[in-house]
Write an enzyme that holds these catalytic residues in place. Structure first.
Site, mmCIF file in Angstrom:
data_model
loop_
_atom_site.group_PDB
_atom_site.id
_atom_site.type_symbol
_atom_site.label_atom_id
_atom_site.label_comp_id
_atom_site.label_asym_id
_atom_site.label_seq_id
_atom_site.Cartn_x
_atom_site.Cartn_y
_atom_site.Cartn_z
ATOM 1 N N THR A 124 -3.968 22.186 48.518
ATOM 2 C CA THR A 124 -4.072 23.639 48.640
ATOM 3 C C THR A 124 -5.134 24.054 49.660
ATOM 4 O OG1 THR A 124 -4.766 25.597 47.414
ATOM 5 C CG2 THR A 124 -5.644 23.527 46.646
ATOM 6 N N ASP A 125 -4.978 25.248 50.205
ATOM 7 C CA ASP A 125 -6.006 25.776 51.109
ATOM 8 C C ASP A 125 -7.283 26.168 50.353
ATOM 9 O OD1 ASP A 125 -5.044 28.025 49.794
ATOM 10 O OD2 ASP A 125 -4.668 29.201 51.608
ATOM 11 N N GLU A 126 -7.185 26.259 49.005
ATOM 12 C CA GLU A 126 -8.361 26.709 48.246
ATOM 13 C C GLU A 126 -9.525 25.724 48.321
ATOM 14 O OE1 GLU A 126 -7.693 28.397 44.427
ATOM 15 O OE2 GLU A 126 -5.853 29.384 45.044
ATOM 16 N N TYR B 105 -10.259 24.861 39.469
ATOM 17 C CA TYR B 105 -8.993 24.371 40.046
ATOM 18 C C TYR B 105 -9.227 23.791 41.430
ATOM 19 C CZ TYR B 105 -4.657 24.641 42.762
ATOM 20 O OH TYR B 105 -3.612 24.358 43.619
ATOM 21 N N SER C 44 -11.105 20.600 41.505
ATOM 22 C CA SER C 44 -10.315 19.430 41.087
ATOM 23 C C SER C 44 -9.371 18.989 42.209
ATOM 24 C CB SER C 44 -9.540 19.719 39.791
ATOM 25 O OG SER C 44 -8.495 20.653 40.024
ATOM 26 N N LYS C 45 -8.802 19.942 42.943
ATOM 27 C CA LYS C 45 -7.908 19.575 44.053
ATOM 28 C C LYS C 45 -8.722 18.943 45.191
ATOM 29 C CE LYS C 45 -4.023 20.176 44.440
ATOM 30 N NZ LYS C 45 -2.814 19.408 44.026
ATOM 31 N N HIS D 51 -14.003 35.135 42.124
ATOM 32 C CA HIS D 51 -12.762 35.407 42.861
ATOM 33 C C HIS D 51 -12.929 35.242 44.381
ATOM 34 C CE1 HIS D 51 -9.129 38.434 42.924
ATOM 35 N NE2 HIS D 51 -8.850 37.291 43.507
HETATM 36 P P1 NAD Z 1 3.441 24.305 38.880
HETATM 37 O O1 NAD Z 1 2.331 24.599 37.936
HETATM 38 O O2 NAD Z 1 4.574 25.277 39.007
HETATM 39 O O3 NAD Z 1 4.114 22.899 38.520
HETATM 40 C C1 NAD Z 1 3.360 21.760 38.223
HETATM 41 C C2 NAD Z 1 4.305 20.689 37.708
HETATM 42 O O4 NAD Z 1 3.523 19.512 37.416
HETATM 43 C C3 NAD Z 1 5.026 21.074 36.412
HETATM 44 O O5 NAD Z 1 6.389 20.694 36.481
HETATM 45 C C4 NAD Z 1 4.305 20.262 35.336
HETATM 46 O O6 NAD Z 1 5.128 19.939 34.218
HETATM 47 C C5 NAD Z 1 3.906 19.024 36.131
HETATM 48 N N1 NAD Z 1 2.745 18.327 35.549
HETATM 49 C C6 NAD Z 1 1.562 18.877 35.161
HETATM 50 N N2 NAD Z 1 0.755 17.926 34.672
HETATM 51 C C7 NAD Z 1 1.439 16.747 34.755
HETATM 52 C C8 NAD Z 1 1.125 15.407 34.429
HETATM 53 N N3 NAD Z 1 -0.052 15.077 33.859
HETATM 54 N N4 NAD Z 1 2.038 14.442 34.676
HETATM 55 C C9 NAD Z 1 3.248 14.755 35.228
HETATM 56 N N5 NAD Z 1 3.604 16.017 35.540
HETATM 57 C C10 NAD Z 1 2.699 17.000 35.321
HETATM 58 O O7 NAD Z 1 2.752 24.045 40.269
HETATM 59 P P2 NAD Z 1 3.224 24.448 41.759
HETATM 60 O O8 NAD Z 1 2.796 25.829 42.020
HETATM 61 O O9 NAD Z 1 4.632 24.051 41.921
HETATM 62 O O10 NAD Z 1 2.273 23.481 42.612
HETATM 63 C C11 NAD Z 1 2.676 22.149 42.914
HETATM 64 C C12 NAD Z 1 1.581 21.483 43.731
HETATM 65 O O11 NAD Z 1 1.370 22.215 44.929
HETATM 66 C C13 NAD Z 1 0.226 21.431 43.018
HETATM 67 O O12 NAD Z 1 -0.375 20.202 43.330
HETATM 68 C C14 NAD Z 1 -0.556 22.581 43.637
HETATM 69 O O13 NAD Z 1 -1.934 22.306 43.626
HETATM 70 C C15 NAD Z 1 -0.001 22.598 45.046
HETATM 71 N N6 NAD Z 1 -0.023 23.914 45.724
HETATM 72 C C16 NAD Z 1 0.481 25.028 45.103
HETATM 73 C C17 NAD Z 1 0.504 26.237 45.820
HETATM 74 C C18 NAD Z 1 1.071 27.499 45.199
HETATM 75 O O14 NAD Z 1 0.948 28.565 45.801
HETATM 76 N N7 NAD Z 1 1.696 27.436 44.034
HETATM 77 C C19 NAD Z 1 0.011 26.307 47.131
HETATM 78 C C20 NAD Z 1 -0.513 25.130 47.700
HETATM 79 C C21 NAD Z 1 -0.507 23.934 47.008
HETATM 80 O O1 DAU Z 2 -3.811 29.355 47.971
HETATM 81 C C1 DAU Z 2 -2.996 28.446 47.313
HETATM 82 C C2 DAU Z 2 -3.110 28.638 45.817
HETATM 83 O O2 DAU Z 2 -2.432 29.860 45.512
HETATM 84 C C3 DAU Z 2 -2.522 27.485 45.009
HETATM 85 O O3 DAU Z 2 -3.249 26.323 45.274
HETATM 86 C C4 DAU Z 2 -2.553 27.788 43.518
HETATM 87 O O4 DAU Z 2 -1.927 26.750 42.793
HETATM 88 C C5 DAU Z 2 -1.818 29.096 43.287
HETATM 89 O O5 DAU Z 2 -1.899 29.441 41.923
HETATM 90 C C6 DAU Z 2 -2.392 30.221 44.155
HETATM 91 O O6 DAU Z 2 -3.715 30.597 43.693
HETATM 92 P P1 DAU Z 2 -4.177 32.140 43.622
HETATM 93 O O7 DAU Z 2 -5.270 32.249 42.645
HETATM 94 O O8 DAU Z 2 -4.380 32.689 44.980
HETATM 95 O O9 DAU Z 2 -2.795 32.778 43.054
HETATM 96 P P2 DAU Z 2 -2.525 33.880 41.909
HETATM 97 O O10 DAU Z 2 -1.071 34.205 41.980
HETATM 98 O O11 DAU Z 2 -3.107 33.514 40.599
HETATM 99 O O12 DAU Z 2 -3.337 35.146 42.456
HETATM 100 C C7 DAU Z 2 -3.086 35.688 43.740
HETATM 101 C C8 DAU Z 2 -4.067 36.844 43.944
HETATM 102 O O13 DAU Z 2 -3.720 37.898 43.027
HETATM 103 C C9 DAU Z 2 -5.508 36.476 43.644
HETATM 104 O O14 DAU Z 2 -6.372 37.173 44.546
HETATM 105 C C10 DAU Z 2 -5.736 36.996 42.223
HETATM 106 C C11 DAU Z 2 -4.826 38.196 42.156
HETATM 107 N N1 DAU Z 2 -4.254 38.519 40.817
HETATM 108 C C12 DAU Z 2 -3.617 37.539 40.152
HETATM 109 C C13 DAU Z 2 -3.064 37.769 38.906
HETATM 110 C C14 DAU Z 2 -2.374 36.663 38.151
HETATM 111 C C15 DAU Z 2 -4.347 39.805 40.302
HETATM 112 O O15 DAU Z 2 -4.915 40.705 40.943
HETATM 113 N N2 DAU Z 2 -3.794 40.041 39.077
HETATM 114 C C16 DAU Z 2 -3.171 39.084 38.348
HETATM 115 O O16 DAU Z 2 -2.716 39.372 37.201
#
Ligand code: NAD
Ligand code: DAU
Length: 350
Positions: free
Chosen positions: A133-135, A158, A161-162, A292
């Site tokens: 992730t970019d975070e 989060y 950990s990443k 945040h």
């Molecule tokens: P998600 O939470 O939708 O899905 C996570 C998946 O991992 C689920 O299917 C869950 O069952 C599985 N999982 C969790 N713990 C596990 C374990 N111990 N063993 C096996 N499977 C397990 O997540 P996502 O949003 O699809 O993100 C996927 C990956 O991409 C993550 O590594 C996240 O950090 C990264 N990522 C997400 C975003 C985003 O915007 N969602 C952006 C950048 C990177």
């Molecule tokens: O940048 C990549 C990341 O984006 C991924 O690595 C993470 O897995 C993914 O969850 C996401 O993280 P964010 O914290 O940016 O996403 P989230 O959808 O939780 O929140 C997006 C923005 O919206 C953030 O500034 C918080 C805000 N927010 C979120 C929720 C859930 C609100 O204002 N209200 C809300 O109820």
């Protein structure tokens, strides 16, 4: 011609993972794609029900922290490569319960790599692709973009950990010669995203006439990318990326949360035939997320120039199609938000 590969996709039943699995199964019939997933609250096999009868797709119900299960899956399917997406992914949950994030994201990743090292006698030619992730880069001010060389500065449990898992993956490359790719992507949106994340949460609440909770002043900025474009970037990096390299993934698409939610409300007004401005009346500003991050923005020049990748659609197209997907798939949403999610929602937004 692509060579035969047996790829273990961890977290394949999750949001991004399911798009990656579907893309690989459809585009590479000579590969076997094994979806290895624990099926936590975020994992849902319904996301891939259309693939169940495909001969080059299999599911293994396993936990990346469990050495025995990982070993068994590697052996059973003679795994040649790993695309690692399994993680705890929600920042708010990491604030209320960090240990699960350490367990899965850090220890799980290390366990997975240990088992791969043991299984692949010769590490050469086996790719371990870590999706991140970019975070990990922290938070930006008004100017500038995250580059691959930006120093790590994770600020939530989060992202810490990443970041830690990214460091371990690089350490295994330098120390043991594991052939790795890492990508760091911005915020994804699209179909099948669990409705705890901003966009699907707002759509779900808007459709149900509930409040639309924005944290703090709503001026935090996120850089949004359509999930299919992230999947195409992963495909590109897996096949063309260089050993040991990191690639940023993003589409130069920055939005403040409040502007984004207004945009979303106006599309929903249109789709539901409501008077303009009526959905946005439910916006409420609530207590800010602890720590945040203010702004994320990705510079993906390396991926664009070296590997010729670019996003395929505009945000306007992607957002409209995402809203339409949620409106047409209310049953999917109702299934995933039943049960534990109700408790989480009550506790988090009380
Ligand atoms: P998600 O939470 O939708 O899905 C996570 C998946 O991992 C689920 O299917 C869950 O069952 C599985 N999982 C969790 N713990 C596990 C374990 N111990 N063993 C096996 N499977 C397990 O997540 P996502 O949003 O699809 O993100 C996927 C990956 O991409 C993550 O590594 C996240 O950090 C990264 N990522 C997400 C975003 C985003 O915007 N969602 C952006 C950048 C990177
Ligand atoms: O940048 C990549 C990341 O984006 C991924 O690595 C993470 O897995 C993914 O969850 C996401 O993280 P964010 O914290 O940016 O996403 P989230 O959808 O939780 O929140 C997006 C923005 O919206 C953030 O500034 C918080 C805000 N927010 C979120 C929720 C859930 C609100 O204002 N209200 C809300 O109820």
């Amino acid at each position: 011609m692509s060579k035969n590969r047996n790829i273990l996709v961890t977290g394949g039943a999750g949001f991004i993972g399911s798009h990656v699995v579907r893309r690989l199964v459809n585009n590479y019939p000579s590969y076997n794609i094994i979806n290895f997933d624990k099926l936590t609250y975020a994992g849902n096999l319904e996301n891939l029900s259309d693939l169940e009868s495909r001969s080059n797709y299999a599911f293994y119900h396993g936990d990346i922290c469990d050495a025995h299960q990982v070993k068994e899956a590697l052996r059973k399917y003679e795994i040649t490569d790993v695309i690692h997406l399994a993680a705890e992914s929600h920042v708010d949950r990491s604030i209320s319960g960090p240990m699960e994030f350490v367990q899965t994201n850090v220890l799980g990743t290390v366990n997975l790599m240990n088992e791969c090292r043991a299984f692949w006698d010769d590490l050469k030619g086996h790719i371990f692709y870590h999706v991140s992730t970019d975070e990990v880069y922290g938070s930006l001010g008004d100017e500038g973009l995250f580059e691959e060389t930006t120093a790590y500065d994770p600020r939530s449990p989060y992202s810490a950990s990443k970041a830690s898992s990214d460091h371990f993956v690089r350490a295994y490359h330098h120390t043991y010669g594991l052939e790795i790719r890492i990508s760091n992507c911005s915020n994804n949106y699209g179909s099948h995203q669990f409705p705890e994340k901003l966009i699907p949460l707002m759509i779900h609440n808007a459709v149900n006439g509930k409040e639309l909770p924005i944290y703090g002043d709503g001026k935090n900025i996120r850089d949004w990318l359509w999930v299919e474009d992230h999947a195409s970037a992963i495909d590109t990096i897996f096949h063309q990326g260089e050993n040991g390299e990191t690639y940023n993934v993003g589409g130069l698409n920055e939005w403040t949360n409040v502007d984004l939610v207004h945009e979303l409300c106006s599309i929903i007004d249109d789709r539901l035939g409501k008077e303009a401005g009526s959905t946005a009346k439910n916006i409420v500003f609530i207590k800010d997320r602890a720590g945040h991050d203010r702004r994320y923005a990705i510079d993906a020049t390396k991926l664009e120039q070296k590997l010729n990748w670019k996003p395929s659609i505009t945000f306007e197209e992607g957002l409209a199609s995402t809203i339409d997907w949620y409106l047409e798939n209310q049953e999917w949403v109702n299934n995933v938000v039943s049960g534990d999610y109700q408790e989480y929602y009550k506790e988090h937004y009380k």
